[in-house]
Write a protein that holds these residues in place. Structure first.
Motif, short mmCIF file in Angstrom:
data_model
loop_
_atom_site.label_atom_id
_atom_site.label_comp_id
_atom_site.label_asym_id
_atom_site.label_seq_id
_atom_site.Cartn_x
_atom_site.Cartn_y
_atom_site.Cartn_z
N SER A 34 -91.52 -101.85 23.96
CA SER A 34 -91.37 -101.68 25.40
C SER A 34 -92.37 -100.66 25.96
O SER A 34 -92.72 -100.72 27.14
CB SER A 34 -89.94 -101.26 25.75
OG SER A 34 -89.61 -100.03 25.12
N LEU A 35 -92.83 -99.73 25.11
CA LEU A 35 -93.78 -98.71 25.55
C LEU A 35 -95.21 -99.16 25.24
O LEU A 35 -95.94 -98.55 24.46
CB LEU A 35 -93.49 -97.37 24.85
CG LEU A 35 -92.11 -96.79 25.11
CD1 LEU A 35 -91.92 -95.51 24.29
CD2 LEU A 35 -91.93 -96.50 26.60
N SER A 36 -95.61 -100.25 25.87
CA SER A 36 -96.94 -100.83 25.66
C SER A 36 -97.34 -101.58 26.92
O SER A 36 -96.54 -101.77 27.84
CB SER A 36 -96.92 -101.79 24.46
OG SER A 36 -96.12 -102.93 24.74
N LEU A 37 -98.60 -102.03 26.96
CA LEU A 37 -99.03 -102.84 28.09
C LEU A 37 -98.23 -104.13 28.18
O LEU A 37 -97.93 -104.62 29.27
CB LEU A 37 -100.54 -103.14 27.98
CG LEU A 37 -101.49 -101.95 28.14
CD1 LEU A 37 -102.92 -102.39 27.90
CD2 LEU A 37 -101.35 -101.34 29.53
N TRP A 38 -97.89 -104.68 27.01
CA TRP A 38 -97.09 -105.90 26.99
C TRP A 38 -95.69 -105.63 27.53
O TRP A 38 -95.12 -106.45 28.25
CB TRP A 38 -97.02 -106.44 25.56
CG TRP A 38 -98.30 -107.00 25.04
CD1 TRP A 38 -99.51 -106.38 25.03
CD2 TRP A 38 -98.51 -108.28 24.44
NE1 TRP A 38 -100.46 -107.18 24.46
CE2 TRP A 38 -99.87 -108.36 24.08
CE3 TRP A 38 -97.68 -109.35 24.15
CZ2 TRP A 38 -100.42 -109.47 23.46
CZ3 TRP A 38 -98.21 -110.47 23.53
CH2 TRP A 38 -99.58 -110.53 23.19
N GLY A 39 -95.14 -104.47 27.17
CA GLY A 39 -93.83 -104.11 27.68
C GLY A 39 -93.84 -103.90 29.18
O GLY A 39 -92.89 -104.28 29.88
N ALA A 40 -94.93 -103.30 29.69
CA ALA A 40 -95.05 -103.09 31.13
C ALA A 40 -95.15 -104.42 31.87
O ALA A 40 -94.51 -104.63 32.91
CB ALA A 40 -96.27 -102.22 31.43
N ASP A 97 -83.34 -107.23 27.50
CA ASP A 97 -84.37 -106.21 27.62
C ASP A 97 -84.95 -105.88 26.25
O ASP A 97 -84.26 -105.92 25.22
CB ASP A 97 -83.80 -104.94 28.25
CG ASP A 97 -83.42 -105.16 29.71
OD1 ASP A 97 -84.01 -106.03 30.35
OD2 ASP A 97 -82.51 -104.44 30.19
N LEU A 98 -86.24 -105.52 26.23
CA LEU A 98 -86.86 -105.09 24.99
C LEU A 98 -86.23 -103.78 24.53
O LEU A 98 -85.86 -102.93 25.34
CB LEU A 98 -88.37 -104.91 25.19
CG LEU A 98 -89.13 -106.14 25.70
CD1 LEU A 98 -90.63 -105.85 25.75
CD2 LEU A 98 -88.86 -107.37 24.84
N ILE A 99 -86.11 -103.62 23.22
CA ILE A 99 -85.47 -102.44 22.65
C ILE A 99 -86.54 -101.42 22.28
O ILE A 99 -87.44 -101.72 21.49
CB ILE A 99 -84.64 -102.81 21.41
CG1 ILE A 99 -83.54 -103.81 21.81
CG2 ILE A 99 -84.03 -101.57 20.77
CD1 ILE A 99 -82.78 -104.37 20.63
N ALA A 100 -86.45 -100.24 22.85
CA ALA A 100 -87.43 -99.20 22.58
C ALA A 100 -87.39 -98.81 21.10
O ALA A 100 -86.32 -98.75 20.49
CB ALA A 100 -87.17 -97.98 23.45
N LYS A 117 -84.65 -96.58 16.16
CA LYS A 117 -84.58 -95.59 15.09
C LYS A 117 -83.26 -94.83 15.12
O LYS A 117 -82.67 -94.58 14.06
CB LYS A 117 -85.76 -94.61 15.20
CG LYS A 117 -87.10 -95.17 14.78
CD LYS A 117 -88.10 -94.07 14.48
CE LYS A 117 -88.29 -93.13 15.63
NZ LYS A 117 -89.28 -92.07 15.33
N ASP A 118 -82.81 -94.48 16.31
CA ASP A 118 -81.52 -93.79 16.41
C ASP A 118 -80.38 -94.67 15.91
O ASP A 118 -79.47 -94.19 15.21
CB ASP A 118 -81.26 -93.39 17.87
CG ASP A 118 -82.18 -92.27 18.34
OD1 ASP A 118 -82.73 -91.56 17.46
OD2 ASP A 118 -82.35 -92.11 19.56
N GLY A 178 -98.86 -100.10 20.53
CA GLY A 178 -99.07 -101.48 20.13
C GLY A 178 -98.02 -102.39 20.74
O GLY A 178 -96.89 -101.97 21.02
N ALA A 179 -98.36 -103.66 20.93
CA ALA A 179 -97.44 -104.59 21.57
C ALA A 179 -96.25 -104.93 20.69
O ALA A 179 -95.18 -105.29 21.19
CB ALA A 179 -98.18 -105.88 21.94
N ALA A 180 -96.42 -104.84 19.37
CA ALA A 180 -95.34 -105.20 18.44
C ALA A 180 -95.17 -104.08 17.42
O ALA A 180 -96.09 -103.29 17.16
CB ALA A 180 -95.65 -106.51 17.74
#
Length: 273
Positions: free
Chosen positions: A149-155, A173-176, A181-182, A227-229
């Motif tokens: 989600s923290l990528s250009l693809w996510g945006a 929704d995409l999972i950050a 990790k949490d 990265g997108a993935a």
């Protein structure tokens, strides 16, 4: 179930951005699953990706979610949802249709679980992770792939969600990555490794994707977390458990329908720790 538009997975995987992402993910999986040993390995969802092709376990299965309906990233078998043709596992592997939130396998009976984008389609991702933790043996390994989600693809996906034109297929929704990790740490997993990839912008044609090929090496060096993935590999740890030397484990009994691909000869059971 979400009521917003969902891109068809099979169609998307045949598109330029889909081929680009799956090529990267297949390469990562081929590398990491080849040295995971045991008796039983499962791929949960996404038959367009052969997550276990380089793994050598005798019992390898493809588990598809019959409860997801139209949001599942694959066609349903005959008799489900209008009788669409079914997708099947590669040769010498079992296919199991079930509710992924209620896996029909015994507790602590599986050595490896791979979840390629599965969390992005399930209605309860945390519950699915709990199911994976339940069926994994101590020191079993979990591999998760997803869109970052923290990528250009996510945006672009966030903008597309508001305009009704999503860029990547995901029912929810995409999972950050940080959130994932949490979750896995709370379930007693230890993060073994994580990797990001696919740094080219979210473009729809091969011509434009190829023009930005230089961003692969640059992104891997200068902005790896964008990265997108991503791929996450985690190990199930048991409190107070310590492995010393070779360990012999009795072969677990899985539910009917997940027969080993071949009857193995006598062999040692080792873990990649």
């Amino acid at each position: 179930m979400s009521d917003r538009p969902i891109i068809d997975w099979p169609a998307w995987t045949d598109s330029p951005p889909g081929r680009y992402v799956l090529q990267w993910e297949q390469a990562q999986l081929d590398r990491v699953v080849s040295d995971v040993f045991g008796f039983h390995a499962l791929q949960l969802g996404l038959p367009q990706l052969d997550a276990l092709r380089e793994n050598r376990m005798p019992g390898r299965g493809l588990v598809l979610d019959a409860a997801s309906g139209a949001s599942a990233p694959y066609d349903l078998p005959d008799g489900h949802a209008g009788g669409l043709p079914g997708r099947h596992a590669p040769p010498a592997r079992s296919t199991v249709w079930c509710d992924l939130l209620d896996l029909p396998f015994e507790a602590q009976s599986v050595d490896l679980i791979v979840m390629p984008h599965t969390l992005e389609f399930t209605r309860d991702p945390h519950r699915l992770l709990r199911e994976a933790e339940r069926v994994l043996m101590p020191e079993g390994q979990l591999i998760i792939l997803g869109f970052n989600s923290l990528s250009l693809w996510g945006a672009r996906q966030s903008v597309g969600k508001m305009t009704g034109r999503p860029f990547v297929p995901a029912a929810h929704d995409l999972i950050a990555f940080t959130r994932l990790k949490d979750w896995i740490k709370l379930l007693g997993f230890e993060l073994d490794r994580g990797r990001f990839g696919c740094y080219r912008p979210p473009l729809a044609s091969d011509v434009w994707l190829n023009r930005y090929a230089f961003m692969e090496s640059a992104g891997d060096r200068w902005w790896p977390i964008f990265g997108a993935a991503y791929m996450v590999k985690a190990i199930k740890r048991m409190p107070g458990m310590r492995l010393v030397g070779a360990v012999k484990v009795k072969k677990p009994v899985l539910a009917a329908g997940l027969a080993p691909a071949a009857t193995p000869n006598t062999r040692n059971h080792t873990h990649d720790v």
